[in-house]
Motif scaffolding. Structure first.
Motif, PDB file in Angstrom:
ATOM      1  N   ARG A 168      12.240  -0.462   9.026  1.00 53.91           N
ATOM      2  CA  ARG A 168      12.168  -1.877   8.662  1.00 53.91           C
ATOM      3  C   ARG A 168      12.878  -2.774   9.299  1.00 53.91           C
ATOM      4  O   ARG A 168      12.647  -4.030   9.446  1.00 53.91           O
ATOM      5  CB  ARG A 168      12.058  -1.823   7.127  1.00 53.91           C
ATOM      6  CG  ARG A 168      11.169  -1.305   6.605  1.00 53.91           C
ATOM      7  CD  ARG A 168       9.719  -2.132   6.691  1.00 53.91           C
ATOM      8  NE  ARG A 168       8.543  -1.474   6.178  1.00 53.91           N
ATOM      9  CZ  ARG A 168       8.303  -2.082   4.847  1.00 53.91           C
ATOM     10  NH1 ARG A 168       8.591  -2.939   4.131  1.00 53.91           N
ATOM     11  NH2 ARG A 168       6.993  -1.375   4.533  1.00 53.91           N
ATOM     12  N   TYR A 171       6.442   3.870  -0.557  1.00 54.45           N
ATOM     13  CA  TYR A 171       5.755   4.254  -1.691  1.00 54.45           C
ATOM     14  C   TYR A 171       4.746   2.958  -1.875  1.00 54.45           C
ATOM     15  O   TYR A 171       3.811   3.050  -2.901  1.00 54.45           O
ATOM     16  CB  TYR A 171       6.073   4.761  -2.730  1.00 54.45           C
ATOM     17  CG  TYR A 171       6.619   6.241  -2.572  1.00 54.45           C
ATOM     18  CD1 TYR A 171       5.750   7.298  -2.587  1.00 54.45           C
ATOM     19  CD2 TYR A 171       7.820   6.343  -2.332  1.00 54.45           C
ATOM     20  CE1 TYR A 171       6.402   8.604  -2.399  1.00 54.45           C
ATOM     21  CE2 TYR A 171       8.572   7.933  -2.055  1.00 54.45           C
ATOM     22  CZ  TYR A 171       7.337   8.637  -2.247  1.00 54.45           C
ATOM     23  OH  TYR A 171       7.978  10.279  -1.977  1.00 54.45           O
ATOM     24  N   SER A 172       4.922   1.836  -1.614  1.00 49.06           N
ATOM     25  CA  SER A 172       4.312   0.848  -1.768  1.00 49.06           C
ATOM     26  C   SER A 172       2.827   0.801  -0.956  1.00 49.06           C
ATOM     27  O   SER A 172       2.635   1.822  -0.103  1.00 49.06           O
ATOM     28  CB  SER A 172       4.758  -0.928  -1.336  1.00 49.06           C
ATOM     29  OG  SER A 172       4.995  -0.712  -0.014  1.00 49.06           O
ATOM     30  N   LYS A 173       1.827   0.018  -1.233  1.00 49.62           N
ATOM     31  CA  LYS A 173       0.599   0.477  -0.665  1.00 49.62           C
ATOM     32  C   LYS A 173       0.485   0.166   0.630  1.00 49.62           C
ATOM     33  O   LYS A 173      -0.327   0.976   1.213  1.00 49.62           O
ATOM     34  CB  LYS A 173      -0.556  -0.943  -1.251  1.00 49.62           C
ATOM     35  CG  LYS A 173      -0.923  -0.389  -2.759  1.00 49.62           C
ATOM     36  CD  LYS A 173      -2.085  -1.280  -2.896  1.00 49.62           C
ATOM     37  CE  LYS A 173      -2.610  -1.110  -4.467  1.00 49.62           C
ATOM     38  NZ  LYS A 173      -1.900  -2.401  -5.318  1.00 49.62           N
ATOM     39  N   ASP A 174       1.266  -0.495   1.330  1.00 47.47           N
ATOM     40  CA  ASP A 174       1.308  -0.563   2.631  1.00 47.47           C
ATOM     41  C   ASP A 174       2.491   0.283   3.480  1.00 47.47           C
ATOM     42  O   ASP A 174       2.595   0.298   4.619  1.00 47.47           O
ATOM     43  CB  ASP A 174       1.687  -2.228   3.440  1.00 47.47           C
ATOM     44  CG  ASP A 174       2.683  -2.735   2.645  1.00 47.47           C
ATOM     45  OD1 ASP A 174       3.330  -2.043   1.986  1.00 47.47           O
ATOM     46  OD2 ASP A 174       3.026  -3.684   3.201  1.00 47.47           O
ATOM     47  N   GLY A 175       3.041   1.186   2.642  1.00 51.55           N
ATOM     48  CA  GLY A 175       3.966   2.177   3.243  1.00 51.55           C
ATOM     49  C   GLY A 175       3.546   3.207   3.599  1.00 51.55           C
ATOM     50  O   GLY A 175       2.292   3.623   3.484  1.00 51.55           O
ATOM     51  N   TRP A 176       4.383   4.047   4.482  1.00 51.83           N
ATOM     52  CA  TRP A 176       3.854   5.290   5.162  1.00 51.83           C
ATOM     53  C   TRP A 176       3.318   6.229   4.071  1.00 51.83           C
ATOM     54  O   TRP A 176       2.246   6.760   4.445  1.00 51.83           O
ATOM     55  CB  TRP A 176       5.197   5.899   5.578  1.00 51.83           C
ATOM     56  CG  TRP A 176       5.760   5.216   6.972  1.00 51.83           C
ATOM     57  CD1 TRP A 176       5.236   4.239   7.629  1.00 51.83           C
ATOM     58  CD2 TRP A 176       7.217   5.598   7.490  1.00 51.83           C
ATOM     59  NE1 TRP A 176       6.040   3.840   8.770  1.00 51.83           N
ATOM     60  CE2 TRP A 176       7.061   4.596   8.709  1.00 51.83           C
ATOM     61  CE3 TRP A 176       8.281   6.242   7.276  1.00 51.83           C
ATOM     62  CZ2 TRP A 176       8.368   4.557   9.422  1.00 51.83           C
ATOM     63  CZ3 TRP A 176       9.182   6.132   8.229  1.00 51.83           C
ATOM     64  CH2 TRP A 176       9.307   5.341   9.147  1.00 51.83           C
ATOM     65  N   GLY A 205       2.607   5.501   0.656  1.00 45.83           N
ATOM     66  CA  GLY A 205       1.700   4.846  -0.245  1.00 45.83           C
ATOM     67  C   GLY A 205       0.375   4.396   0.291  1.00 45.83           C
ATOM     68  O   GLY A 205      -0.677   4.802  -0.515  1.00 45.83           O
ATOM     69  N   SER A 206       0.399   4.250   1.579  1.00 46.91           N
ATOM     70  CA  SER A 206      -0.922   4.014   2.244  1.00 46.91           C
ATOM     71  C   SER A 206      -1.819   5.202   2.321  1.00 46.91           C
ATOM     72  O   SER A 206      -3.130   5.066   2.494  1.00 46.91           O
ATOM     73  CB  SER A 206      -0.769   3.281   3.760  1.00 46.91           C
ATOM     74  OG  SER A 206       0.085   4.291   4.347  1.00 46.91           O
ATOM     75  N   ALA A 255      -3.348   5.410  -1.232  1.00 45.12           N
ATOM     76  CA  ALA A 255      -4.136   4.448  -1.708  1.00 45.12           C
ATOM     77  C   ALA A 255      -5.584   4.666  -1.965  1.00 45.12           C
ATOM     78  O   ALA A 255      -6.062   4.422  -2.859  1.00 45.12           O
ATOM     79  CB  ALA A 255      -3.798   2.976  -1.114  1.00 45.12           C
ATOM     80  N   GLN A 260      -1.151   5.233  -7.294  1.00 42.84           N
ATOM     81  CA  GLN A 260      -0.163   4.346  -7.011  1.00 42.84           C
ATOM     82  C   GLN A 260       1.168   4.774  -7.885  1.00 42.84           C
ATOM     83  O   GLN A 260       1.468   5.144  -8.891  1.00 42.84           O
ATOM     84  CB  GLN A 260      -0.480   2.796  -7.766  1.00 42.84           C
ATOM     85  CG  GLN A 260       0.194   1.979  -7.226  1.00 42.84           C
ATOM     86  CD  GLN A 260       0.029   0.646  -8.206  1.00 42.84           C
ATOM     87  OE1 GLN A 260      -0.822   0.532  -9.193  1.00 42.84           O
ATOM     88  NE2 GLN A 260       1.006  -0.195  -8.277  1.00 42.84           N
TER      89      GLN A 260
END
Lengths: 241, 268, 289
Positions: free
Chosen positions: B29, C130-135, C137-138, C141, C146
């Protein structure tokens, strides 16, 4: 130097007495052995003499000077520990010179003088050329000799030896016993040896003090002790060895 | 054999997912928009001042911790005194206390409404919400580190050498400097490294007492939160790389010391 | 001996009796002053604040729905993270001690990474992952799972920050195991699993207990790593530490102290219990030999 130990008492945890009213005179220039089984208080007595342990009562008098309250460092007694306690991170030369290096500025010999003194001592213990080695690189016998040299470097008023041969094998022990005695004679320093080994004490010392439960049971030359043991304890102790 | 390979694979997979990926994502990032952006983010005035504050904190906390650690280890290893065990327990207590609770405790005593803070207020001395507060809680969270490393080494080694030094005429200070310290150097360095890492990275306890004044009382871990909440993700991750690198360096140093100077059970 | 003696007199006398070393007064003085100012006084401050509070006010704070929810969320997540760390900590420790493979020492060093990484850094890293667009998380999803901004996120953060405790507590015990005992069991016809359960596991139990115990205590108090990923919705994903912070920001010191005191007491009681249980386990193991 003559050392008078006068009615010294010492206990641990304030309960069982290790030394009880112990008195003893060490004559000028003599080699005295403190002989006794473990727990007889001989090491404690040596530690009291060295200043590493404070007695609860009694006095220590060295040539008329009361040294009871003098700290270990101020007494200027050379001590050889059972473990030798060489400084691991210093080479042999620095080990031997340590006592000279930490002297007060007014008395401290210069660097060149210290080096000279170290060479002299290395020659005395037959280890010329070993100055740069570290304790870990030495044999047990060599370590013991370095410990002797370190103690002698400060021209001690008294030499204290705490079981200095116990960590060595039998053959080396014999050789070193003769060389320690020889060194002591040459330097002429009054010496106290602590040992539990009857043969060792009788083989090296001018006089032997036999200790039992914190007191001196009998003191005399090896011949006197052998000829006239004062108590069944002394007799059994001599025979057992 | 099959079980062995399965277990190794599982362990490696776990370590990769749980431990490695989070660190990797920081760098990904932070550098996603290129090195120049990263550099600009790290040299933002606010981030720079956070770095400075963090370093200053560590420079105060670690030396104090070393002095305390040496004193405590010496007293505990070389003397018997009433309360010796209790002292050991108290020194370890900060490990058992969570950061927020720790911060709160300091606030209650050293804050303006606390007994000590209140007493000092009339003299214009404020201990919380500034550098003093950050230093105080950092001292708390790093309290056990040096003692923990030095004490075991000191207890198993050196007593006879120190006695020898004393009989040879060394003063207490000479004995300590010439004989004791060389024997415990690596344990001391090890403990100091751990304390440094913790002092630099502490978040929870510091966030309670820092006062969070932008550009003034924000340490780097706090600055990361601030940037993140400002939706300045790149800035946050750039700042995070600095701390992540420090963490990696800490690990490498630890490994090197453990390899070359096995600390525990030392003696010859 | 004087009738009244100060502790310092007693100390001096003991020193005269036992230790030839210098510096007791100085070093003990520094140590006691330090721990008094830095550890004891702050803890006393918390105790003092709690004593001002009184039982009924304390119960009022603690019976508040939001407080109870925060405790439930925290304890539940910490428990799940601990179970997870117990299993995977044992696996990692076992693999690190028993097998030789490429990258073993790197893996060993990596275990300490969560200790070394500042918690706020871990926090933002975990959200990114772990967010929706993370490695990760995606990948989850599409399965409608979630993790970020949910209770599961709290568990993930706790696993990360406390896994080293489990590994490091179990590792030395595996090193001490005698492989001959396992071999003996196998020659008697026991399967791998039976050997592990009946020979290995009992001997590792003190380490597993300590490891999971420390892991749990650490998870209860974790703050930095959790608050980024938790979502922090009151009653749902708000942890106790955060609630303390919120009460502090509202200058509601009594409420903050009540929750903090409860958390602290819980941690200390757990640590004492672990200690006692561990001593017993060791005694039983040694008695069996």
């Amino acid at each position: 130097m003559t050392l008078q130990i006068e009615r010294v008492s010492k206990s641990f945890d304030g309960t069982s007495a290790v030394l009880e009213d112990t008195s003893l005179t060490v004559r000028d220039g003599e080699f005295l052995a403190l002989l006794g089984p473990s727990g007889s208080g001989k090491t404690t007595l040596l530690n009291v003499v060295s200043g590493l342990t404070r007695p609860e009562s009694g006095r220590l008098v060295l040539d008329g000077e009361d040294i009871t309250d003098l700290s270990a460092g101020r007494r200027r007694f050379g001590m050889v520990f059972q473990s030798y306690a060489l400084f691991r991170h210093m080479n042999v030369a620095d080990n031997i010179a340590f006592g000279l290096r930490v002297m007060d500025r007014s008395e401290r010999p210069s660097k060149a003088e210290r080096r000279e003194r170290v060479e002299e001592l290395l020659a005395m213990i037959d280890m010329v050329g070993f100055g740069e080695r570290y304790p870990a690189q030495l044999s047990g016998g060599q370590r013991q000799r370095v410990a002797m040299a370190r103690a002698l470097a400060i021209r001690p008023r008294l030499l204290l030896l705490d079981e200095p041969f116990s960590a060595l094998d039998a053959k080396v022990r014999r050789e070193l016993r003769d060389s320690v005695r020889d060194l002591q004679q040459r330097v002429g320093v009054t010496t106290i040896l602590v040992t539990h080994d009857q043969a060792e004490a009788f083989g090296i010392a001018d006089r032997v003090a036999i200790m039992r439960e914190g007191s001196i049971e009998q003191i005399g030359t090896p011949d006197e002790l052998r000829a006239h043991p004062a108590s069944p304890f002394v007799e059994s102790f001599l025979n057992a060895a | 054999m099959k079980a062995k390979h399965l277990l190794i694979a599982l362990a490696v997979l776990f370590a990769l997912v749980v431990i490695v990926l989070p660190v990797a994502v920081i760098f990904q990032r932070a550098f996603a928009e290129g090195f120049a952006v990263w550099l600009a983010a790290v040299s933002e005035p606010e981030t720079r001042s956070a770095i400075v504050l963090t370093v200053v904190t560590a420079l105060i906390v670690v030396p104090v911790n070393i002095v305390f650690g040496l004193c405590a280890a010496w007293a505990i290893a070389r003397f018997k005194f009433p309360g010796r065990r209790a002292l050991l327990v108290v020194i370890e207590l900060p490990f058992a206390i969570s950061p927020i609770v720790a911060g709160l405790c300091f606030l209650l005593v050293y804050g303006a409404y606390g007994p000590v803070g209140g007493a000092l207020q009339p003299y214009g001395i404020q201990l919380m919400f500034n550098l003093a507060g950050i230093v105080l809680v950092s001292l708390f969270v790093t309290c056990p580190f040096v003692v923990r490393e030095v004490l075991p080494v000191l207890s198993v080694s050196g007593e006879d050498e120190e006695r020898a030094a004393l009989t040879l005429g060394a003063s207490g200070w000479q004995m300590f400097r010439l004989v004791t310290v060389p024997n415990i150097t690596w344990a001391l360095v090890y403990g100091a490294i751990l304390a440094t890492a913790r002092a630099i990275g502490e978040f929870g306890a510091v966030s309670v007492v820092s006062g969070a004044i932008r550009g003034q009382t924000m340490t780097l871990p706090l600055q990361i939160e601030l940037l993140y909440n400002d939706y300045n993700t790149t800035g946050a991750f750039a700042a995070a790389t600095v701390l992540a690198l420090l963490a990696l360096v800490t690990l490498v140093l630890r490994g090197l010391i453990a390899l070359t100077h096995p600390v525990r059970g030392a003696a010859q | 001996m004087p009738l009244l003696q100060t502790p310092l007199d007693a100390l001096r006398r003991r020193r005269a009796r036992r230790s030839p070393f210098p510096g007791l007064g100085l070093t003990l003085g520094v140590s006691v002053t330090f721990v008094t100012l830095i550890v004891l006084l702050p803890l006393a401050g918390l105790g003092w604040q709690l004593s001002q509070l009184g039982i009924s006010d304390y119960l009022f704070v603690m019976s508040d729905e939001r407080t109870l929810a925060a405790l439930r969320v925290t304890i539940g997540a910490a428990a799940l993270a601990t179970v997870f760390n117990g299993v995977f900590g044992l696996l990692l420790a076992w693999v690190l001690v028993r097998y030789r493979f490429v990258g073993r020492s790197a893996l060993d060093a990596l275990v300490d990474l969560p200790f070394a990484l500042p918690t706020s850094v871990a926090g933002i890293a975990l959200v990114a992952l772990y967010s929706k667009d993370g490695w990760i998380g995606s990948l989850l999803a599409p399965l409608d799972i979630q993790i970020a901004y949910s209770w599961w996120g709290i568990v993930v953060a706790m696993v990360f920050t406390s896994v080293p405790f489990a590994v490091r507590a179990i590792q030395p015990l595996i090193e001490e195991l005698d492989p001959l005992e396992e071999a003996a069991a196998r020659t008697l016809g026991a399967s791998d699993w039976q050997t592990f359960r009946s020979i290995v596991l009992p001997k590792l139990s003190p380490g597993i207990l300590t490891g999971t115990g420390l892991s749990f205590v650490r998870s209860l108090g974790e703050f930095g790593a959790v608050i980024f990923i938790a979502g922090n919705i009151p009653y749902e994903t708000e942890i106790a530490s955060l609630l303390i912070m919120i009460r502090l920001d509202e200058f509601d010191y009594p409420a903050a102290a009540a929750i903090a005191g409860t958390m602290l007491a819980l941690s200390l009681v757990l640590l004492v219990l672990i200690n006692i249980a561990q001593t017993r386990l060791y005694r039983r193991l040694e008695g069996g030999q």
